[in-house]
Structure formats: structure tokens, C-alpha cells
Design a protein around this motif. Structure first.
Motif, mmCIF file in Angstrom:
data_model
loop_
_atom_site.group_PDB
_atom_site.id
_atom_site.type_symbol
_atom_site.label_atom_id
_atom_site.label_comp_id
_atom_site.label_asym_id
_atom_site.label_seq_id
_atom_site.Cartn_x
_atom_site.Cartn_y
_atom_site.Cartn_z
ATOM 1 N N LEU A 271 11.999 84.603 37.412
ATOM 2 C CA LEU A 271 10.918 83.622 37.397
ATOM 3 C C LEU A 271 9.600 84.294 37.060
ATOM 4 O O LEU A 271 9.213 85.282 37.689
ATOM 5 C CB LEU A 271 10.816 82.952 38.764
ATOM 6 C CG LEU A 271 9.706 81.915 38.933
ATOM 7 C CD1 LEU A 271 10.005 80.669 38.115
ATOM 8 C CD2 LEU A 271 9.514 81.556 40.407
ATOM 9 N N VAL A 272 8.883 83.744 36.083
ATOM 10 C CA VAL A 272 7.532 84.208 35.803
ATOM 11 C C VAL A 272 6.511 83.234 36.377
ATOM 12 O O VAL A 272 5.493 83.655 36.921
ATOM 13 C CB VAL A 272 7.319 84.485 34.296
ATOM 14 C CG1 VAL A 272 7.515 83.241 33.453
ATOM 15 C CG2 VAL A 272 5.943 85.085 34.052
ATOM 16 N N GLU A 273 6.790 81.919 36.295
ATOM 17 C CA GLU A 273 5.929 80.925 36.914
ATOM 18 C C GLU A 273 6.734 79.664 37.223
ATOM 19 O O GLU A 273 7.676 79.324 36.500
ATOM 20 C CB GLU A 273 4.737 80.550 36.018
ATOM 21 C CG GLU A 273 3.658 81.609 35.942
ATOM 22 C CD GLU A 273 2.382 81.108 35.280
ATOM 23 O OE1 GLU A 273 2.239 79.879 35.094
ATOM 24 O OE2 GLU A 273 1.544 81.945 34.932
ATOM 25 N N LEU A 274 6.327 78.994 38.282
ATOM 26 C CA LEU A 274 6.828 77.668 38.620
ATOM 27 C C LEU A 274 5.659 76.713 38.483
ATOM 28 O O LEU A 274 4.654 76.849 39.184
ATOM 29 C CB LEU A 274 7.371 77.649 40.054
ATOM 30 C CG LEU A 274 7.697 76.265 40.638
ATOM 31 C CD1 LEU A 274 8.775 75.569 39.830
ATOM 32 C CD2 LEU A 274 8.114 76.404 42.100
ATOM 33 N N GLU A 275 5.766 75.768 37.574
ATOM 34 C CA GLU A 275 4.652 74.878 37.246
ATOM 35 C C GLU A 275 4.900 73.495 37.851
ATOM 36 O O GLU A 275 5.753 72.740 37.375
ATOM 37 C CB GLU A 275 4.503 74.765 35.724
ATOM 38 C CG GLU A 275 4.189 76.079 35.030
ATOM 39 C CD GLU A 275 2.709 76.377 35.001
ATOM 40 O OE1 GLU A 275 1.953 75.644 35.649
ATOM 41 O OE2 GLU A 275 2.316 77.333 34.318
ATOM 42 N N LEU A 276 4.137 73.181 38.903
ATOM 43 C CA LEU A 276 4.277 71.899 39.594
ATOM 44 C C LEU A 276 2.999 71.079 39.579
ATOM 45 O O LEU A 276 2.980 69.971 40.121
ATOM 46 C CB LEU A 276 4.695 72.127 41.060
ATOM 47 C CG LEU A 276 5.961 72.930 41.312
ATOM 48 C CD1 LEU A 276 6.196 73.082 42.817
ATOM 49 C CD2 LEU A 276 7.155 72.279 40.648
ATOM 50 N N THR A 277 1.933 71.601 38.988
ATOM 51 C CA THR A 277 0.640 70.921 39.079
ATOM 52 C C THR A 277 0.280 70.202 37.782
ATOM 53 O O THR A 277 0.055 68.994 37.788
ATOM 54 C CB THR A 277 -0.464 71.914 39.462
ATOM 55 O OG1 THR A 277 -0.119 72.521 40.716
ATOM 56 C CG2 THR A 277 -1.810 71.212 39.600
ATOM 57 N N GLU A 278 0.200 70.923 36.686
ATOM 58 C CA GLU A 278 -0.258 70.301 35.438
ATOM 59 C C GLU A 278 0.482 70.885 34.238
ATOM 60 O O GLU A 278 -0.138 71.232 33.240
ATOM 61 C CB GLU A 278 -1.780 70.473 35.276
ATOM 62 C CG GLU A 278 -2.363 71.765 35.850
ATOM 63 C CD GLU A 278 -1.851 73.024 35.200
ATOM 64 O OE1 GLU A 278 -1.795 73.084 33.966
ATOM 65 O OE2 GLU A 278 -1.484 73.956 35.927
ATOM 66 N N PRO A 279 1.809 71.003 34.332
ATOM 67 C CA PRO A 279 2.516 71.671 33.240
ATOM 68 C C PRO A 279 2.620 70.814 31.984
ATOM 69 O O PRO A 279 2.815 69.601 32.059
ATOM 70 C CB PRO A 279 3.913 71.901 33.825
ATOM 71 C CG PRO A 279 4.098 70.761 34.771
ATOM 72 C CD PRO A 279 2.740 70.544 35.378
ATOM 73 N N SER A 280 2.504 71.452 30.838
ATOM 74 C CA SER A 280 2.973 70.791 29.618
ATOM 75 C C SER A 280 4.459 70.531 29.790
ATOM 76 O O SER A 280 5.215 71.412 30.212
ATOM 77 C CB SER A 280 2.738 71.685 28.403
ATOM 78 O OG SER A 280 1.362 71.842 28.143
ATOM 79 N N LEU A 281 4.884 69.313 29.472
ATOM 80 C CA LEU A 281 6.289 68.944 29.646
ATOM 81 C C LEU A 281 7.059 68.938 28.334
ATOM 82 O O LEU A 281 8.257 68.701 28.328
ATOM 83 C CB LEU A 281 6.380 67.576 30.334
ATOM 84 C CG LEU A 281 5.810 67.546 31.752
ATOM 85 C CD1 LEU A 281 5.859 66.125 32.315
ATOM 86 C CD2 LEU A 281 6.554 68.504 32.674
ATOM 87 N N PHE A 282 6.365 69.174 27.220
ATOM 88 C CA PHE A 282 7.014 69.331 25.916
ATOM 89 C C PHE A 282 7.928 68.139 25.614
ATOM 90 O O PHE A 282 9.077 68.301 25.205
ATOM 91 C CB PHE A 282 7.783 70.654 25.865
ATOM 92 C CG PHE A 282 6.923 71.846 26.212
ATOM 93 C CD1 PHE A 282 5.864 72.215 25.394
ATOM 94 C CD2 PHE A 282 7.143 72.574 27.367
ATOM 95 C CE1 PHE A 282 5.051 73.300 25.718
ATOM 96 C CE2 PHE A 282 6.340 73.646 27.699
ATOM 97 C CZ PHE A 282 5.286 74.014 26.871
ATOM 98 N N LEU A 283 7.366 66.943 25.795
ATOM 99 C CA LEU A 283 8.134 65.722 25.601
ATOM 100 C C LEU A 283 8.577 65.547 24.157
ATOM 101 O O LEU A 283 9.592 64.897 23.881
ATOM 102 C CB LEU A 283 7.306 64.511 26.034
ATOM 103 C CG LEU A 283 6.844 64.495 27.493
ATOM 104 C CD1 LEU A 283 5.965 63.275 27.744
ATOM 105 C CD2 LEU A 283 8.024 64.527 28.451
#
Length: 308
Positions: A271-283
Motif C-alpha cells: 500500500l502506498v496510499e488509501l484514498e477515502l476523502t477526495e480520490p479521483s475515481l477514474f470513472l
């Protein structure tokens, strides 16, 4: 507050949280607007620090692109505490916007990039050689992040200057070994979206290697990324599930999660980062992803307490 798609049937109201630099949302997030409107949802967008925004008037407030929060993190988490029906929840925002969460996840048995923490006023004795990454514990968009070859005297000096800048600004710094396998393999981001029974895997993307050298500053809100679709491996999915299982309060109350992995020294994902706040979701990189996120929003609307 900008209304993008207005329902006329008295259906749920959802606010998408952005920043003043992106008043009409990030282009990727705009892919969510039509699926929500098609599901009878009124959608509006506003910057998190807009004093005119009436967050309490919405059935759900979804964090999307408040990417200017890092220099004002205390203000941002205090704001999150005031917002009813925030996704992801305010306590998750507080925990996830300080990368010391990585130490907690490591202690819980999650494979993570080894990290040395350098508090303001503390010194760090650099190894004689090796490549290392220096960055602040509170940051977004690869801001204030640099890669240094400590066998190079100029890089050693620049790394020390980088740490001094962070220390002088009162910021906790992180120092991590640069895992060179990312140069060929890139970074894998696994996207999870809420379903009826909790988070479920949606899609994955590959980010090209981001860090090419010392911190020279980033123009804009984030460093440009090279993104391509990727098929997640069973090992990556297993690590991501371990990460999510260790989130305080559990993963069931999350609307979305992004787990960023890179190959470790043995080739296994870490794991380098866990993004739970404002991640780009690459929809835009996976068929059906905007619809899956719209369905996740509907799931959370059913779980949210009613207005007023």
C-alpha cells in the motif's frame, strides 16, 4: 451552488463537493451527473468553503474534488464535522487526511511502504545511498513531494532542504524508500464503490510513475498523471480487501474507496496510499463505472437519516 441537473419530482438532493478552482467539477466527476439525473436525483456542486452553500438542505453531501484543502486541513476537517450526511463520514475524513494512518494500517498487518516520520524540529540522518521519497503527511495531488538519489551530493542537499521547508512550516514529513519496480509497473489504483452489502470492487487503473526527481513545485492542484485501464490481479485484490477491513469503523459505511498499490521489493503489492476523502475515481476508464457510482449514491441515500 451550481445546479447541474434539476429534478422536478421532489426527488433526493445530492451535493457534490469541489473547490473554487473547479466550480463545475472535475471532468471525470461530471460523468456522474447524467446517471444521477436519470435516477431522479437533483445534483448541485459547491466549493467546500463556499459560505453560501446550504449543506443541510441536501439528502447526501458527497466529497469529490476539494483538492485545495491540504494547506487548511484543520479548517477542512472542522467543516466536515458540521456537514450532515457527509460521504465519506467526517471521522473518516479526519483519519484519512493525515497519512499517519499508514502506520496504523502497518501495525494491523497491512503491507505498506516503510516510512520514517520526521516531526518539525527533528533531524533525519540520510543513508549513504539509495533513492528516497520526501513528502508531507498532509498533502494532495503529489504537492510538496520529491524523489532523491542520496548517492548524489546535490540530491542529498536538496532532500535536506526539502525537509527543512516542511519543518519550518510546522509540517510532519514522511521519508520512504523509492521502490523502483514502480518505474516499469506503475501504480495500481483499485476502485471500490458501495453496494447493497458494503463496498465492492468496481475497476482498476494504472498510473504511470509520477516521481522523476526532486520537488520543484506543482503548477495547479495536482501533478498530471498518465492513466490507463488495468486488470487487477487476485493478489492485489486480496491486499486491498485487507486494507479496507482495517479502516476504523469498518468499510460498510463508505461510499467509495481507492486503494493505491505498488510492487514491493519481492514483487508483491504494498500500500502506498488509501484514498477515502477526495480520490479521483477514474470513472471514464471503465465501462459502467458512472452508473455504478450513481447506484452507490442511491444506496447511501436509502441509508441516510431523513432531512429535518
Amino acid at each position: 451552488m451550481t445546479t447541474h441537473h434539476q429534478s422536478t419530482r421532489g426527488e433526493p438532493r445530492v451535493a457534490l463537493v469541489t473547490c473554487t478552482e473547479l466550480p463545475d467539477l472535475d471532468p471525470d466527476d461530471r460523468l456522474l451527473l447524467a446517471p444521477l439525473a436519470g435516477r431522479g436525483v437533483t445534483v448541485s456542486a459547491a466549493a467546500w468553503d463556499d459560505p453560501a452553500a446550504d449543506w443541510a438542505a441536501h439528502d447526501l453531501v458527497v466529497l469529490r474534488s476539494p483538492w485545495d484543502y491540504a494547506p487548511r486541513r484543520d479548517e477542512f476537517v472542522a467543516w466536515a464535522d458540521t456537514v450532515p450526511r457527509l460521504a465519506n463520514p467526517a471521522d473518516v475524513v479526519r483519519w484519512n487526511t493525515d497519512k499517519r494512518y499508514l502506520a496504523e494500517l502497518s501495525a494491523a498487518g497491512v503491507p505498506t511502504v516503510p516510512t520514517a516520520w520526521v516531526a518539525p524540529g527533528e533531524s533525519w540522518e540520510p543513508p549513504a545511498a539509495g533513492e528516497y521519497v520526501v513528502k508531507p503527511a498532509v498533502s494532495a495531488g503529489s504537492q510538496d513531494t520529491g524523489r532523491y538519489d542520496l548517492a548524489d551530493p546535490e540530491h542529498r542537499s536538496l532532500a535536506a532542504a526539502h525537509l527543512r521547508r516542511l519543518s519550518d512550516a510546522g509540517r510532519l514529513a514522511m521519508v520512504q524508500p523509492y521502490l523502483s519496480a514502480v518505474d516499469a509497473d506503475g501504480e495500481t489504483a483499485l476502485l471500490f464503490l458501495a453496494g447493497p452489502h458494503g463496498l465492492r470492487f468496481s475497476h482498476a487503473i494504472r498510473k504511470g510513475p509520477m516521481l522523476t526527481g526532486p520537488d520543484l513545485g506543482v503548477a495547479g492542484l495536482y501533478k498530471p498523471e498518465v492513466i490507463t485501464p488495468r486488470t487487477a490481479t487476485p493478489e492485489q485484490l486480496a491486499v486491498a480487501e485487507r486494507v479496507l477491513a482495517a479502516v476504523p469503523g469498518g468499510p460498510r459505511r463508505l461510499l467509495y474507496a481507492r486503494v493505491d498499490l505498488i510492487p514491493g521489493p519481492d514483487g508483491g503489492p504494498v500500500l502506498v496510499e488509501l484514498e477515502l476523502t477526495e480520490p479521483s475515481l477514474f470513472l471514464g476508464y471503465a465501462d459502467g463505472a458512472p452508473d455504478r457510482l450513481a447506484d452507490a449514491v442511491l444506496t447511501h441515500l436509502r441509508l441516510a437519516p431523513p432531512l429535518g
